[in-house]
Design a protein around this motif. Structure first.
Motif, short mmCIF file in Angstrom:
data_model
loop_
_atom_site.label_atom_id
_atom_site.label_comp_id
_atom_site.label_asym_id
_atom_site.label_seq_id
_atom_site.Cartn_x
_atom_site.Cartn_y
_atom_site.Cartn_z
N UNK A 1 0.86 -1.85 0.01
CA UNK A 1 0.07 -0.05 0.07
C UNK A 1 0.79 1.35 -0.01
N UNK A 2 2.07 0.78 0.16
CA UNK A 2 2.90 2.61 0.42
C UNK A 2 3.89 2.89 -0.77
N UNK A 3 3.66 1.35 -1.26
CA UNK A 3 4.02 1.74 -3.19
C UNK A 3 5.75 2.58 -3.19
N UNK B 1 -5.13 8.80 -6.61
CA UNK B 1 -6.03 9.35 -7.55
C UNK B 1 -6.97 8.02 -8.07
N UNK B 2 -7.01 6.17 -7.88
CA UNK B 2 -8.02 6.15 -7.42
C UNK B 2 -9.09 6.25 -6.58
N UNK B 3 -8.96 7.40 -5.66
CA UNK B 3 -10.37 7.32 -4.71
C UNK B 3 -10.80 8.48 -5.81
N UNK B 4 -10.45 9.68 -6.23
CA UNK B 4 -10.53 10.79 -6.69
C UNK B 4 -11.43 9.91 -8.34
N UNK B 5 -10.84 9.40 -8.91
CA UNK B 5 -11.50 8.12 -10.08
C UNK B 5 -12.84 7.85 -9.38
N UNK B 6 -12.75 6.36 -8.14
CA UNK B 6 -13.80 6.09 -7.89
C UNK B 6 -15.01 7.24 -7.15
N UNK C 1 2.89 5.57 -3.09
CA UNK C 1 0.71 5.08 -2.46
C UNK C 1 0.22 6.22 -2.11
N UNK C 2 0.21 7.44 -0.85
CA UNK C 2 -0.39 8.70 -1.27
C UNK C 2 -0.94 9.02 -2.70
N UNK C 3 -0.16 9.19 -3.42
CA UNK C 3 -0.44 10.17 -5.17
C UNK C 3 -2.03 9.02 -5.13
#
Length: 52
Positions: free
Chosen positions: A10-12, A22-27, A16-18
């Motif tokens: 999850x930290x990637x 981004x995934x959250x904004x798209x959803x 991870x934050x970005x």
């Protein structure tokens, strides 16, 4: 995951934050679009029933 912990996944690598942001904004955008389409459909159907 190749033996990595879930925290590392999850930290990637520090991005991870970005990525997850981004995934959250798209959803959220897709959900808002779906709600808008459903709402417009209801309005159009009410209008067409009133015309008949």
């Amino acid at each position: 995951m190749n033996g990595q912990s879930s925290g590392q996944f999850f930290a990637m690598g520090g991005y991870g934050l970005y990525v997850w942001g981004s995934v959250l904004v798209v959803l959220i955008s897709v959900a808002a679009e779906l709600l808008d389409v459903v709402s417009r459909r209801r309005v159009i159907l009410k209008f067409l029933k009133g015309q008949a």
